[in-house]
Design an enzyme around this catalytic site. Structure first.
Site, PDB file in Angstrom:
ATOM      1  N   ARG A  94      10.664 -42.176 -15.438  1.00  0.00           N
ATOM      2  CA  ARG A  94      10.703 -40.708 -15.734  1.00  0.00           C
ATOM      3  C   ARG A  94      11.631 -40.501 -16.661  1.00  0.00           C
ATOM      4  NH1 ARG A  94       8.523 -37.933 -11.382  1.00  0.00           N
ATOM      5  NH2 ARG A  94       9.603 -39.285 -10.053  1.00  0.00           N
ATOM      6  N   TYR A  95      12.770 -40.820 -16.730  1.00  0.00           N
ATOM      7  CA  TYR A  95      13.929 -40.560 -17.523  1.00  0.00           C
ATOM      8  C   TYR A  95      14.249 -41.790 -18.379  1.00  0.00           C
ATOM      9  CZ  TYR A  95      14.563 -37.216 -13.898  1.00  0.00           C
ATOM     10  OH  TYR A  95      14.355 -36.151 -12.894  1.00  0.00           O
ATOM     11  N   ARG A  98      16.930 -44.674 -16.522  1.00  0.00           N
ATOM     12  CA  ARG A  98      16.854 -45.168 -15.475  1.00  0.00           C
ATOM     13  C   ARG A  98      15.626 -45.358 -14.948  1.00  0.00           C
ATOM     14  NH1 ARG A  98      18.659 -40.185 -16.189  1.00  0.00           N
ATOM     15  NH2 ARG A  98      18.266 -38.319 -14.830  1.00  0.00           N
ATOM     16  N   CYS A 107      10.165 -47.228   6.573  1.00  0.00           N
ATOM     17  CA  CYS A 107      11.644 -46.654   6.715  1.00  0.00           C
ATOM     18  C   CYS A 107      11.879 -46.885   8.119  1.00  0.00           C
ATOM     19  CB  CYS A 107      11.395 -45.240   6.259  1.00  0.00           C
ATOM     20  SG  CYS A 107      10.630 -44.736   4.743  1.00  0.00           S
ATOM     21  N   CYS A 111      10.268 -38.787   8.161  1.00  0.00           N
ATOM     22  CA  CYS A 111      10.813 -37.537   7.996  1.00  0.00           C
ATOM     23  C   CYS A 111       9.291 -36.781   7.733  1.00  0.00           C
ATOM     24  CB  CYS A 111      11.817 -37.224   6.967  1.00  0.00           C
ATOM     25  SG  CYS A 111      13.150 -38.818   6.834  1.00  0.00           S
ATOM     26  N   CYS A 114       8.910 -35.586   4.151  1.00  0.00           N
ATOM     27  CA  CYS A 114       8.688 -36.588   2.991  1.00  0.00           C
ATOM     28  C   CYS A 114       7.953 -36.280   1.939  1.00  0.00           C
ATOM     29  CB  CYS A 114       8.720 -37.861   3.730  1.00  0.00           C
ATOM     30  SG  CYS A 114       8.543 -39.247   2.576  1.00  0.00           S
ATOM     31  N   ARG A 116       7.200 -38.430  -0.069  1.00  0.00           N
ATOM     32  CA  ARG A 116       6.199 -39.667  -0.449  1.00  0.00           C
ATOM     33  C   ARG A 116       5.538 -40.196   0.910  1.00  0.00           C
ATOM     34  NH1 ARG A 116      10.737 -42.399  -3.326  1.00  0.00           N
ATOM     35  NH2 ARG A 116      10.429 -41.506  -5.443  1.00  0.00           N
ATOM     36  N   ASP A 277       9.917 -30.211  -1.413  1.00  0.00           N
ATOM     37  CA  ASP A 277       8.896 -30.577  -2.370  1.00  0.00           C
ATOM     38  C   ASP A 277       7.623 -30.133  -1.965  1.00  0.00           C
ATOM     39  OD1 ASP A 277      10.297 -31.759  -4.574  1.00  0.00           O
ATOM     40  OD2 ASP A 277      10.606 -33.531  -3.010  1.00  0.00           O
ATOM     41  N   ASP A 314      12.624 -30.598  -8.162  1.00  0.00           N
ATOM     42  CA  ASP A 314      11.638 -31.646  -8.795  1.00  0.00           C
ATOM     43  C   ASP A 314      10.376 -31.004  -9.159  1.00  0.00           C
ATOM     44  OD1 ASP A 314      12.181 -34.559  -9.150  1.00  0.00           O
ATOM     45  OD2 ASP A 314      13.089 -34.604  -6.933  1.00  0.00           O
ATOM     46  N   LYS A 321      13.592 -33.499 -12.559  1.00  0.00           N
ATOM     47  CA  LYS A 321      14.727 -33.004 -11.503  1.00  0.00           C
ATOM     48  C   LYS A 321      15.439 -31.613 -12.518  1.00  0.00           C
ATOM     49  CE  LYS A 321      16.283 -35.466  -8.212  1.00  0.00           C
ATOM     50  NZ  LYS A 321      15.440 -36.623  -8.567  1.00  0.00           N
TER      51      LYS A 321
END
Ligand code: SF4
Length: 362
Positions: A94-95, A98, A107, A111, A114, A116, A277, A314, A321
């Site tokens: 995205r950037y 990185r 996981c 959560c 989440c 995702r 999000d 985001d 972000k």
């Protein structure tokens, strides 16, 4: 004191009911939630939940509720636009400098907020297949602008130390990759996984390893979690934090203050406070942006700079972000014409008490 004592990770609504972490009457709805979004509550997390407290901040993060069946306008299965920036499987670029490298889709805990949540869980592809892994590494090798690789997922610390060691070694062999950052909830959710072998796997020559700990309430920073983080930090691995602003979990200044102080006491620099999000079925856990900004203002007045995270959003669709914290500096004049012609422009700067002061243009 352990509030809910369980021996193994709870993975079904029936198991949650059996351990008084959910009500029997809610079981049909919770089965529907669990059919779509993964559930896992480790013994360490269960131990933090008071089943008698209907507002328990840990339960709100990990115990499913029927609210997750309600989708609201704007919510999206890929709320931060990972897919549009994924040139090859496992990579999100995205950037410029990185990439995210998504190695696993499982996981230790799942959560309820989440972003995702549609992509993680035991029913999904659990790990990046070997061929896709090789293609992803080729992509990183070919893009010399990539300075930092962020291992995320899923939770990269769900990989074995042996596999992590291979991954770290592969990345360290790429000259332009200088930083490998891992985002994880494991030190909180399953601290014993941060073994000597795991720490050893994360330390490789030629790259600097950083670990970002995801925690949202100070009670997650148990003695075990603090010791797990200390093992990483004592080995020379610096840590930062990331938290999500969550209604009923950390949406009061005192809770946020305790969490940030807790991080700093653990030698973890507060890094991000994410605005929630627009993941499907998570509206009940989100606050407003105005509330988040107000909390950040209060935090500024209560704790030192060491304890200040960046409050970030985001942008839906994949634009990245942006810091959305309150602005402390504004130009006193408001008209663009005035701005051009006046040479005595003043800025208005707000101090930590909320008082406003004038400051000259230079
Ligand atoms: S640990 Fe991270 S990826 Fe896994 S469910 Fe929680 S927020 Fe999502």
């Amino acid at each position: 004191m352990r509030k809910t004592n369980v021996a193994t990770t709870l993975r079904t609504p029936a198991e949650l009911v059996a351990h008084r972490l959910a009500r029997p009457a809610d079981l049909p709805d919770l089965e529907k939630v669990a059919a779509r979004y993964a559930v896992a509550v480790t013994p360490e997390i269960a131990a933090l939940i008071d089943p008698k407290n209907p507002d328990d901040p840990i339960a709100r993060q990990f115990i499913p509720t029927s609210d997750e069946l309600k989708e609201t306008p704007g919510e999206n299965a890929d709320p931060i636009g990972d897919h549009v920036h994924s040139p090859v499987a496992g990579i999100v670029h995205r950037y410029p400098d990185r990439v995210l490298f998504k190695l696993v889709h499982v996981c230790a805990v799942y959560c309820r907020f989440c972003f995702r949540r549609e992509m993680v869980g035991p029913g999904k592809d659990s790990a990046l297949p070997d061929r896709a892994y090789a293609t992803a590494l080729d992509y990183i090798r070919a893009h010399k602008e990539i300075w930092e690789v962020i291992l995320t997922g899923g939770d990269p610390l769900m990989l074995s130390p042996r596999r992590l060691s291979e991954v770290m070694t592969d990345l360290a062999a790429i000259d332009h990759v200088r930083i490998v950052r891992l985002h994880t909830r494991v030190p909180v959710a399953d601290p014993s996984r941060i073994s000597e072998a795991m720490v050893h796997a994360l330390k490789v020559e030629s790259v600097t390893t950083w670990v970002a700990l995801h925690a949202n309430h100070v009670s997650e920073l148990t003695e075990g979690a603090r010791a797990a983080c200390a093992r990483l930090i004592d080995a020379g691995i610096p840590m930062v934090s990331q938290s999500v602003l969550l209604r009923g979990v950390n949406d009061k200044a005192a809770d946020l203050e305790a969490l940030m102080r807790g991080f700093v006491e653990c030698r973890i620099k507060p890094y991000y406070l994410h605005h929630g999000d627009l993941a499907p079925g998570t509206a009940h856990l989100r606050t407003t942006l105005a509330h988040g900004q107000n909390l950040m203002r209060q935090l500024r007045g209560r704790v030192s700079g060491l304890c200040q995270p960046d409050y970030v959003l985001d942008i839906p669709g994949g634009a990245g972000k942006s810091p959305v914290g309150p602005n402390y500096l504004v130009r006193q004049d408001s008209s663009p014409h005035e701005r051009e012609v006046r040479d005595e422009m003043r800025y208005r700067v707000t101090d930590y008490c909320g008082d406003v002061h004038l400051y000259p243009p230079q």
